[in-house]
Design a protein around this motif. Sequence first.
Motif, PDB file in Angstrom:
ATOM      1  N   GLY A 224       0.815  -1.214   0.000  1.00  0.00           N
ATOM      2  CA  GLY A 224       0.000   0.000   0.000  1.00  0.00           C
ATOM      3  C   GLY A 224       0.844   1.258   0.000  1.00  0.00           C
ATOM      4  O   GLY A 224       0.335   2.362  -0.201  1.00  0.00           O
ATOM      5  N   ALA A 225       2.162   1.110   0.203  1.00  0.00           N
ATOM      6  CA  ALA A 225       3.040   2.279   0.281  1.00  0.00           C
ATOM      7  C   ALA A 225       3.183   2.994  -1.059  1.00  0.00           C
ATOM      8  O   ALA A 225       3.573   4.171  -1.085  1.00  0.00           O
ATOM      9  N   ARG A 226       2.855   2.328  -2.156  1.00  0.00           N
ATOM     10  CA  ARG A 226       2.933   3.007  -3.455  1.00  0.00           C
ATOM     11  C   ARG A 226       1.972   4.186  -3.520  1.00  0.00           C
ATOM     12  O   ARG A 226       2.118   5.098  -4.329  1.00  0.00           O
ATOM     13  N   GLU A 227       0.954   4.185  -2.647  1.00  0.00           N
ATOM     14  CA  GLU A 227      -0.003   5.295  -2.597  1.00  0.00           C
ATOM     15  C   GLU A 227       0.473   6.423  -1.675  1.00  0.00           C
ATOM     16  O   GLU A 227      -0.184   7.455  -1.548  1.00  0.00           O
ATOM     17  N   GLY A 228       1.630   6.222  -1.033  1.00  0.00           N
ATOM     18  CA  GLY A 228       2.133   7.190  -0.074  1.00  0.00           C
ATOM     19  C   GLY A 228       2.447   8.565  -0.638  1.00  0.00           C
ATOM     20  O   GLY A 228       2.078   9.576  -0.024  1.00  0.00           O
TER      21      GLY A 228
ATOM     22  N   LEU B  14       9.535  11.238  -1.501  1.00  0.00           N
ATOM     23  CA  LEU B  14       8.352  10.821  -0.764  1.00  0.00           C
ATOM     24  C   LEU B  14       8.035   9.378  -1.117  1.00  0.00           C
ATOM     25  O   LEU B  14       7.830   9.050  -2.289  1.00  0.00           O
ATOM     26  N   GLY B  15       8.029   8.492  -0.098  1.00  0.00           N
ATOM     27  CA  GLY B  15       7.803   7.069  -0.379  1.00  0.00           C
ATOM     28  C   GLY B  15       6.404   6.634  -0.024  1.00  0.00           C
ATOM     29  O   GLY B  15       5.660   7.367   0.604  1.00  0.00           O
ATOM     30  N   GLY B  16       6.125   5.415  -0.474  1.00  0.00           N
ATOM     31  CA  GLY B  16       7.012   4.448  -1.051  1.00  0.00           C
ATOM     32  C   GLY B  16       7.696   3.591   0.002  1.00  0.00           C
ATOM     33  O   GLY B  16       7.922   3.991   1.125  1.00  0.00           O
TER      34      GLY B  16
ATOM     35  N   ALA C  20      10.088   7.267   4.139  1.00  0.00           N
ATOM     36  CA  ALA C  20       9.639   5.980   3.597  1.00  0.00           C
ATOM     37  C   ALA C  20       8.518   5.352   4.413  1.00  0.00           C
ATOM     38  O   ALA C  20       8.338   5.655   5.593  1.00  0.00           O
ATOM     39  N   GLU C  21       7.802   4.465   3.737  1.00  0.00           N
ATOM     40  CA  GLU C  21       6.852   3.521   4.338  1.00  0.00           C
ATOM     41  C   GLU C  21       5.500   4.101   4.724  1.00  0.00           C
ATOM     42  O   GLU C  21       4.764   3.479   5.494  1.00  0.00           O
ATOM     43  N   LEU C  22       5.121   5.269   4.185  1.00  0.00           N
ATOM     44  CA  LEU C  22       3.760   5.742   4.430  1.00  0.00           C
ATOM     45  C   LEU C  22       2.779   4.862   3.654  1.00  0.00           C
ATOM     46  O   LEU C  22       2.855   4.760   2.434  1.00  0.00           O
ATOM     47  N   ASN C  23       1.870   4.229   4.370  1.00  0.00           N
ATOM     48  CA  ASN C  23       0.884   3.337   3.761  1.00  0.00           C
ATOM     49  C   ASN C  23      -0.524   3.862   4.076  1.00  0.00           C
ATOM     50  O   ASN C  23      -1.074   3.597   5.147  1.00  0.00           O
ATOM     51  N   PRO C  24      -1.115   4.632   3.153  1.00  0.00           N
ATOM     52  CA  PRO C  24      -2.428   5.227   3.419  1.00  0.00           C
ATOM     53  C   PRO C  24      -3.525   4.195   3.688  1.00  0.00           C
ATOM     54  O   PRO C  24      -4.493   4.496   4.397  1.00  0.00           O
TER      55      PRO C  24
END
Length: 329
Positions: free
Chosen positions: A59-63, A119-121, A287-291
């Motif tokens: 889900g981090a690709r949406e970060g 911005l990650g990712g 890194a690693e923001l997962n909305p």
Amino acid sequence: MRVIDPPMDCWHGRVDAEEGELGRRWHQLVQPLSPTSQGVVLTGFACDAGVARNQGRVGAREGPRALRAMLANLPVHGQAQLSDAGDVVCEGDALEHAQARLSGLLCGLLERGLFPIVLGGGHEMAFGSFGGLARHLARRHPAPRVGIINLDAHLDLRLAQRASSGTPFRQIAEDCAVRGWPFHYCCLGVSEFANTPALFERARRLGVTWLRDEDMGETRLPRTLALLERFLAGVDQVYLTICLDVLPAAVAPGVSAPAALGVPLVVVEALIDRVAASGKLRLADVAELNPRLDIDGQTARVAARLVGRLAQRRQQAQTAGAALAGALA
């Protein structure tokens, strides 16, 4: 893998027209990257292929998009320019291609004298981020002393047949060995219960500097800053990477692997301030923001605060450095 234009539809929000220039917010300042751009430039790494390979929650690709949306309403505090260079998007499992594309993009931005914040990712972005800085520095220095400072619950030194979000710093160590460069890696916030003995042993062999999360409470901040000072003294260029899972789960729930303990946000911010004040910071990422896993945008809000602080403190350090140079001239 593809690179998409800046998603300018993210940059909208409140307008306090009655307040004039002092009432501006980021969405009123951010412009697409152009040949005349200066200062801070944002770019996204829309990828969680490395998280998937690492058996994490995707889900981090949406970060990047969620983070931009939260950044949009930040007030402008002294920033002269803010640019958006768009996103590197990983298609399917094409992680290595996406990392290479990110490296090329960042190298170009650094060549122009810009300060990139990625911005990650997933944290697989770190190998691409370092690669961009390494390509830039290799054109100027035979063996630069690059300090990698990772605020993270995980050492991310794992051995594996394929790259993932758990391998980037082991890959960087190998890349440094090939280049004949020293490997200067400092990981702050490491959880003893999220890293195997094999990872700690590899860290020892590689000469890694680290501190455990339980040793980084607010009362121990002076000792933490002293260790960071010693590390900074031994390097000339710094790449700062912040994995949001270094923070307590109550502060940053929207990550693949929330921290059972974590490092207080006030400590993380103090570390950012000290790294920026060193005058050695060249590149940063979050890194690693997962909305998908976030709660009411809480983690995105914290991530936006950290990005805003990075931009502000970096500019303050540059201004102070320019003033000192002028005084000495």
